[in-house]
Design an enzyme around this catalytic site. Structure first.
Site, short mmCIF file in Angstrom:
data_model
loop_
_atom_site.label_atom_id
_atom_site.label_comp_id
_atom_site.label_asym_id
_atom_site.label_seq_id
_atom_site.Cartn_x
_atom_site.Cartn_y
_atom_site.Cartn_z
N ASP A 168 4.59 -0.01 12.31
CA ASP A 168 3.38 -0.63 11.76
C ASP A 168 3.20 -2.09 12.17
O ASP A 168 2.20 -2.71 11.83
CB ASP A 168 3.39 -0.53 10.22
CG ASP A 168 3.04 0.88 9.74
OD1 ASP A 168 2.65 1.71 10.57
OD2 ASP A 168 3.17 1.14 8.53
N ARG B 245 -8.62 -0.25 4.60
CA ARG B 245 -7.71 0.76 4.04
C ARG B 245 -6.38 0.13 3.61
O ARG B 245 -5.74 0.61 2.68
CB ARG B 245 -7.41 1.85 5.08
CG ARG B 245 -8.57 2.76 5.35
CD ARG B 245 -8.12 3.90 6.22
NE ARG B 245 -6.88 4.47 5.70
CZ ARG B 245 -6.00 5.16 6.40
NH1 ARG B 245 -6.24 5.41 7.67
NH2 ARG B 245 -4.91 5.63 5.86
N ARG C 215 0.83 13.95 13.93
CA ARG C 215 1.27 13.75 12.55
C ARG C 215 1.32 15.04 11.73
O ARG C 215 0.56 15.23 10.77
CB ARG C 215 0.41 12.70 11.87
CG ARG C 215 0.46 11.39 12.61
CD ARG C 215 -0.21 10.27 11.87
NE ARG C 215 0.62 9.75 10.80
CZ ARG C 215 0.25 8.73 10.04
NH1 ARG C 215 -0.90 8.14 10.24
NH2 ARG C 215 1.04 8.28 9.09
N CYS D 77 -4.62 12.65 13.70
CA CYS D 77 -5.31 11.39 13.44
C CYS D 77 -5.20 10.52 14.68
O CYS D 77 -4.58 10.92 15.67
CB CYS D 77 -4.74 10.68 12.23
SG CYS D 77 -3.15 9.96 12.51
N LYS E 18 0.83 -1.21 0.00
CA LYS E 18 0.00 0.00 0.00
C LYS E 18 0.86 1.26 0.00
O LYS E 18 0.68 2.15 -0.82
CB LYS E 18 -0.90 0.01 1.24
CG LYS E 18 -1.56 1.35 1.50
CD LYS E 18 -2.40 1.35 2.75
CE LYS E 18 -1.67 1.64 4.03
NZ LYS E 18 -1.43 3.05 4.35
N ASN E 19 1.82 1.32 0.93
CA ASN E 19 2.56 2.57 1.11
C ASN E 19 3.42 2.90 -0.11
O ASN E 19 3.68 4.07 -0.40
CB ASN E 19 3.42 2.50 2.37
CG ASN E 19 2.55 2.58 3.63
OD1 ASN E 19 1.36 2.84 3.55
ND2 ASN E 19 3.16 2.32 4.78
C1 UD1 Z 1 4.52 6.39 6.83
C2 UD1 Z 1 3.62 5.21 6.56
C3 UD1 Z 1 3.09 4.64 7.87
C4 UD1 Z 1 4.21 4.36 8.84
C5 UD1 Z 1 5.14 5.55 8.98
C6 UD1 Z 1 6.39 5.25 9.80
C7 UD1 Z 1 2.69 5.72 4.41
C8 UD1 Z 1 1.50 6.12 3.61
N1 UD1 Z 1 2.53 5.65 5.71
O1 UD1 Z 1 3.70 7.39 7.43
O2 UD1 Z 1 2.38 3.43 7.56
O3 UD1 Z 1 3.66 4.06 10.10
O4 UD1 Z 1 5.58 6.00 7.69
O5 UD1 Z 1 7.07 4.17 9.25
O6 UD1 Z 1 3.75 5.45 3.86
N2 UD1 Z 1 6.76 13.84 11.31
C9 UD1 Z 1 6.95 15.18 11.62
N3 UD1 Z 1 6.83 16.10 10.61
C10 UD1 Z 1 6.55 15.74 9.33
C11 UD1 Z 1 6.37 14.38 9.03
C12 UD1 Z 1 6.49 13.45 10.04
O7 UD1 Z 1 7.21 15.54 12.77
O8 UD1 Z 1 6.47 16.61 8.46
C13 UD1 Z 1 6.89 12.85 12.38
C14 UD1 Z 1 5.61 12.02 12.54
O9 UD1 Z 1 4.65 12.67 13.36
C15 UD1 Z 1 6.17 10.76 13.17
C16 UD1 Z 1 7.53 10.60 12.50
O10 UD1 Z 1 7.87 11.91 12.00
O11 UD1 Z 1 6.37 10.97 14.54
C17 UD1 Z 1 7.56 9.63 11.34
O12 UD1 Z 1 6.49 9.91 10.48
P1 UD1 Z 1 6.54 9.60 8.93
O13 UD1 Z 1 7.67 8.67 8.63
O14 UD1 Z 1 6.46 10.86 8.16
O15 UD1 Z 1 5.18 8.81 8.72
P2 UD1 Z 1 4.23 8.89 7.49
O16 UD1 Z 1 4.98 9.18 6.25
O17 UD1 Z 1 3.05 9.75 7.83
#
Ligand code: UD1
Length: 421
Positions: free
Chosen positions: A308, A400, A122, A117, A22-23
């Site tokens: 995950d 999802r 996030r 969420c 999915k990701n």
């Molecule tokens: C992606 C995955 C999700 C997985 C996560 C961590 C997808 C669609 N989703 O989510 O399944 O659980 O990686 O492996 O690929 N953060 C910030 N600022 C930002 C972005 C992130 O502070 O701009 C923080 C987040 O709140 C979290 C950490 O960084 O604490 C990691 O998040 P991130 O790797 O970005 O997760 P996603 O890309 O949302």
């Protein structure tokens, strides 16, 4: 709203196939915005999130043809400046992946602010920091983010946040950098297999990307990208979830069409717990007797133990002998499955970032409520070993990200049924 009815089902036996990731798929679909030539994807999972991303893209004029089972053809030739509305973005945060490619190709993008969420705040500050350092002008108003740029330019950008690298920010900024003028160096980049998959397809489209899979990615911008045909990598979280299903039920399951190297942190841990793991090129045999010692894990960016898989291992810990400690380091609020597992009779509690589970406990059936995607999987796993008949509500979370989970589990002996209310 659909629910699952699950009866105790030990042991699971047989062969189960893993679907496309999915990701990875969501990022690859967004990357179609970088070119006016068609992108042809295979091994596309049939998931609600994939359909939501298709809606986001169609909203801007991308033509999407579901050309056969597991196939998608995306043609962005007629895509216009993008507005991703609140109704779609609130359903799926990855909708904001369109910001980077759309700004790079069309000079503007407008996306609803995603908000919080179930698993935490996030934010997307790192996505925006990266785009801004590439020269985009970013404003917010009325709950929307507006990104504008004449032509992006290369930059040295550190994408590491307080929780380590961000998968989403790396995907967004990497896509944008492919069409920027000059060289971009992404430091503190995420190294997840999904980033490598994206970089491979970008390479096939004509992008110059080096270092994907490490924490430093270098991109030499080009003026345009072409089409490509690409096969989505297998879903490592789905594979890991089936491995836990085999372990918790004392089963003997062959997990087919997977990439064993992508789930190494999970299979290493299971092996340490006495579970037999045999790796083939694209298969994993998982064989267990249902007895295992307690364990300690700590979630980390790849190649560490994935957040995950945290909830699924909480379910497993209820059947392990002793006190297990599961530390969540990526998302501050990813513990909503804890009170639900307690409803089955689990001895489980949250202490700061840690989830403490004492086992083995006798689990008995209960009606439970899914709260997010992976939490829902943990509830299904617990229900497989709980005496009696359990009901799992709100399984739209599962839909999802798990393709036909109940059908796949039923094929290996699980007594699980979907009921539409
Ligand atoms: C992606 C995955 C999700 C997985 C996560 C961590 C997808 C669609 N989703 O989510 O399944 O659980 O990686 O492996 O690929 N953060 C910030 N600022 C930002 C972005 C992130 O502070 O701009 C923080 C987040 O709140 C979290 C950490 O960084 O604490 C990691 O998040 P991130 O790797 O970005 O997760 P996603 O890309 O949302």
């Amino acid at each position: 709203m659909d629910k699952f009815i699950v009866q105790k089902s030990c042991p699971l036996k047989g062969r189960v196939k893993v679907s496309g990731a999915k990701n990875s798929c969501l990022a690859l679909m967004a990357a179609s915005l970088l070119t006016d030539e068609p992108i042809e994807l295979s091994n596309v999972p049939d998931l609600v999130d994939v359909r939501t991303m298709a809606q986001v893209l169609e909203n801007t004029g991308v033509e999407i043809d579901r050309s056969g089972p597991g196939k998608l053809r995306l043609d962005s030739a007629r895509a216009k400046g993008l507005k991703a509305p609140y109704d779609l973005v609130r359903k799926m945060r990855a909708s904001c992946y369109v910001l980077g490619p759309m700004t790079a190709r069309k000079g503007k993008a407008e996306v609803s602010l995603p908000g919080g969420c179930a698993i935490g705040q996030r934010p997307i500050d790192l996505h925006l920091k990266g785009l801004s350092m590439l020269g985009a002008e970013i404003t917010t108003s009325g709950g929307y983010i507006y990104v504008r740029a004449e032509r992006l330019h290369g930059a040295r950008i550190n994408l590491a946040g307080q929780h380590g690298s961000s998968v989403g920010a790396t995907i967004n900024v990497l896509m944008a950098a492919t069409l920027a003028r000059g060289v971009t160096v992404l430091e503190g980049a995420a190294a997840e297999p999904e980033i490598i998959d994206l970089a491979r397809m970008l390479g096939a489209m004509g992008a110059k990307v080096e270092g994907a899979g490490t924490n430093t990615i270098t991109v030499e911008g080009v003026t345009s990208l072409g089409g490509a045909a690409h096969t989505v990598i297998p879903d490592r979280i789905e594979a890991g979830t089936f491995a836990v299903a085999a372990a918790i039920t004392g089963g003997n399951v062959v997990i087919a069409d997977c990439s064993p190297e992508h789930v190494q942190s999970v299979t290493d841990l299971l092996e340490n717990l006495g579970v037999i793991i045999e790796k083939g090129r694209k298969t994993l045999l998982v064989k267990a007797d249902g007895q295992m010692p307690s364990f300690e894990i700590s979630t980390q960016p790849y190649p560490g133990f994935p957040t995950d898989m945290q909830a699924q291992f909480c379910a497993l810990a209820t059947q392990a002998e002793g006190r297990s400690v599961i530390e969540e380091n990526i998302f501050e609020n990813r513990t909503l499955h804890v009170p639900e597992l307690a409803r089955f009779g689990a001895d489980i509690a949250v202490s700061g970032r840690k989830i403490i589970v004492r086992g083995p406990t006798y689990l008995s059936s209960a009606p439970v409520m899914a709260s997010d995607l992976r939490a829902s999987a943990a509830l299904v796993l617990a229900a497989l070993v709980a005496d009696g008949t359990s009901e799992i509500h709100r399984i739209y979370h599962l839909d999802r990200g798990y393709e036909h989970l109940e059908i796949k589990l039923a094929r290996i002996g699980a007594k699980i049924m979907r009921v539409s209310a």
